[in-house]
Design a protein around this motif. Structure first.
Motif, PDB file in Angstrom:
ATOM      1  N   TYR A  21       1.633  -9.018  -1.797  1.00 28.15           N
ATOM      2  CA  TYR A  21       1.836  -7.644  -1.349  1.00 28.15           C
ATOM      3  C   TYR A  21       0.939  -7.290  -0.174  1.00 28.15           C
ATOM      4  O   TYR A  21       0.719  -6.118   0.113  1.00 28.15           O
ATOM      5  CB  TYR A  21       1.577  -6.685  -2.520  1.00 28.15           C
ATOM      6  N   GLY A  22       0.431  -8.294   0.524  1.00 31.83           N
ATOM      7  CA  GLY A  22      -0.473  -8.067   1.646  1.00 31.83           C
ATOM      8  C   GLY A  22       0.117  -7.190   2.733  1.00 31.83           C
ATOM      9  O   GLY A  22      -0.593  -6.368   3.325  1.00 31.83           O
ATOM     10  N   ASP A  23       1.414  -7.334   3.005  1.00 31.47           N
ATOM     11  CA  ASP A  23       2.064  -6.508   4.028  1.00 31.47           C
ATOM     12  C   ASP A  23       2.083  -5.037   3.594  1.00 31.47           C
ATOM     13  O   ASP A  23       1.819  -4.140   4.402  1.00 31.47           O
ATOM     14  CB  ASP A  23       3.489  -6.990   4.290  1.00 31.47           C
ATOM     15  N   VAL A  24       2.373  -4.801   2.326  1.00 28.56           N
ATOM     16  CA  VAL A  24       2.366  -3.436   1.795  1.00 28.56           C
ATOM     17  C   VAL A  24       0.939  -2.896   1.783  1.00 28.56           C
ATOM     18  O   VAL A  24       0.693  -1.744   2.162  1.00 28.56           O
ATOM     19  CB  VAL A  24       2.977  -3.393   0.375  1.00 28.56           C
ATOM     20  N   ALA A  25      -0.017  -3.731   1.372  1.00 25.54           N
ATOM     21  CA  ALA A  25      -1.424  -3.320   1.331  1.00 25.54           C
ATOM     22  C   ALA A  25      -1.899  -2.897   2.715  1.00 25.54           C
ATOM     23  O   ALA A  25      -2.551  -1.849   2.873  1.00 25.54           O
ATOM     24  CB  ALA A  25      -2.291  -4.456   0.789  1.00 25.54           C
ATOM     25  N   HIS A  26      -1.576  -3.689   3.721  1.00 21.92           N
ATOM     26  CA  HIS A  26      -1.979  -3.371   5.093  1.00 21.92           C
ATOM     27  C   HIS A  26      -1.340  -2.052   5.554  1.00 21.92           C
ATOM     28  O   HIS A  26      -2.014  -1.181   6.114  1.00 21.92           O
ATOM     29  CB  HIS A  26      -1.600  -4.518   6.032  1.00 21.92           C
ATOM     30  N   ALA A  27      -0.048  -1.892   5.328  1.00 21.59           N
ATOM     31  CA  ALA A  27       0.653  -0.669   5.737  1.00 21.59           C
ATOM     32  C   ALA A  27       0.111   0.553   4.993  1.00 21.59           C
ATOM     33  O   ALA A  27      -0.071   1.619   5.590  1.00 21.59           O
ATOM     34  CB  ALA A  27       2.154  -0.815   5.503  1.00 21.59           C
ATOM     35  N   LEU A  28      -0.152   0.407   3.694  1.00 25.99           N
ATOM     36  CA  LEU A  28      -0.684   1.523   2.917  1.00 25.99           C
ATOM     37  C   LEU A  28      -2.068   1.916   3.424  1.00 25.99           C
ATOM     38  O   LEU A  28      -2.349   3.099   3.646  1.00 25.99           O
ATOM     39  CB  LEU A  28      -0.741   1.180   1.428  1.00 25.99           C
ATOM     40  N   ASN A  29      -2.937   0.938   3.619  1.00 24.94           N
ATOM     41  CA  ASN A  29      -4.286   1.263   4.077  1.00 24.94           C
ATOM     42  C   ASN A  29      -4.286   1.873   5.472  1.00 24.94           C
ATOM     43  O   ASN A  29      -5.093   2.753   5.768  1.00 24.94           O
ATOM     44  CB  ASN A  29      -5.195   0.046   3.982  1.00 24.94           C
ATOM     45  N   ALA A  30      -3.368   1.441   6.329  1.00 22.97           N
ATOM     46  CA  ALA A  30      -3.251   2.051   7.660  1.00 22.97           C
ATOM     47  C   ALA A  30      -2.835   3.514   7.534  1.00 22.97           C
ATOM     48  O   ALA A  30      -3.376   4.391   8.228  1.00 22.97           O
ATOM     49  CB  ALA A  30      -2.247   1.269   8.508  1.00 22.97           C
ATOM     50  N   GLU A  31      -1.885   3.793   6.636  1.00 24.61           N
ATOM     51  CA  GLU A  31      -1.439   5.179   6.440  1.00 24.61           C
ATOM     52  C   GLU A  31      -2.530   6.022   5.788  1.00 24.61           C
ATOM     53  O   GLU A  31      -2.720   7.193   6.146  1.00 24.61           O
ATOM     54  CB  GLU A  31      -0.158   5.219   5.615  1.00 24.61           C
ATOM     55  N   LEU A  32      -3.249   5.447   4.836  1.00 26.45           N
ATOM     56  CA  LEU A  32      -4.362   6.180   4.220  1.00 26.45           C
ATOM     57  C   LEU A  32      -5.425   6.513   5.266  1.00 26.45           C
ATOM     58  O   LEU A  32      -5.947   7.631   5.294  1.00 26.45           O
ATOM     59  CB  LEU A  32      -4.955   5.377   3.063  1.00 26.45           C
ATOM     60  N   ALA A  33      -5.754   5.552   6.139  1.00 25.10           N
ATOM     61  CA  ALA A  33      -6.734   5.793   7.203  1.00 25.10           C
ATOM     62  C   ALA A  33      -6.244   6.896   8.139  1.00 25.10           C
ATOM     63  O   ALA A  33      -7.023   7.764   8.548  1.00 25.10           O
ATOM     64  CB  ALA A  33      -7.005   4.503   7.973  1.00 25.10           C
ATOM     65  N   ARG A  34      -4.954   6.869   8.470  1.00 24.21           N
ATOM     66  CA  ARG A  34      -4.384   7.899   9.342  1.00 24.21           C
ATOM     67  C   ARG A  34      -4.543   9.288   8.726  1.00 24.21           C
ATOM     68  O   ARG A  34      -4.735  10.281   9.422  1.00 24.21           O
ATOM     69  CB  ARG A  34      -2.901   7.594   9.601  1.00 24.21           C
TER      70      ARG A  34
END
Length: 190
Positions: A21-34
């Motif tokens: 789920y690394g792709d989802v993890a990366h996208a989620l963390n980017a959105e959380l940071a935003r």
């Protein structure tokens, strides 16, 4: 085969591509940071094992219960997420990353799902003291579909006992949110 609701291990959370789920993890963390929120780091369950339940009975009764007891938005949120995370979100997050059964990933916080599931459990008078809470693999599936649920319904009748499939899904969503919060891990469909 079939659809399973499963916990995501810390190891799988960090692996990119089809095996994780690394792709989802990366996208989620980017959105959380935003949004100015801290990143999510997957927790590790205290005991060996994981959460896994087979979503095989008909959901018609559960859907009807949700429509009767929840607002349309709550209904969409409860039945529409593809990733449950162990922290509060003020609203669901849509990620442009495909999941097992959808072209995008819809992320919802476990505290919100837990609150909705508790309301449904209360409406059904679900006997939570009888329903497994140890989070063994397929524990709820076996309890509801292999006879113990029927025995409990005969011994302790109530609204929950009229439709064991509806009671099953109420218990699954409730226990999944509890597991997610207790172990700090995400939940998804596999």
């Amino acid at each position: 085969m079939g659809v399973y609701l499963v916990s995501v291990s810390a190891e799988d959370w960090s692996v990119p591509g089809e095996d994780g789920y690394g792709d989802v993890a990366h996208a989620l963390n980017a959105e959380l940071a935003r949004r100015g929120l801290p990143p999510y780091e997957a927790g590790r369950p205290e005991a060996s094992g994981w959460f896994e339940e087979k979503m095989s009975p008909s959901m018609d009764g559960f859907d009807a219960l949700c429509r009767a007891r929840l607002t349309p938005e709550e209904h969409r949120t409860l039945l529409g997420w593809t990733l449950l995370v162990p922290f509060a979100l003020t609203e669901g997050i849509e990620l442009p990353v495909g999941s097992a059964y959808a072209d995008e990933t819809v992320v919802v916080g476990a505290p919100y799902v837990l609150a909705l599931a508790e309301r449904l459990a209360e409406a059904l008078a679900l006997p939570l003291d009888l329903i497994p809470a140890t989070f063994g693999n397929l524990e709820l599936t076996l309890w509801f579909l292999e006879g113990e649920g029927e025995q409990a319904a005969a011994a302790r009748p109530g609204p929950w006992a009229h439709d064991l499939a509806t009671a099953f899904y109420t218990a699954v969503y409730l226990r999944a949110a509890q597991y997610s919060l207790r172990h700090g891990c995400a939940m998804t469909y596999s």
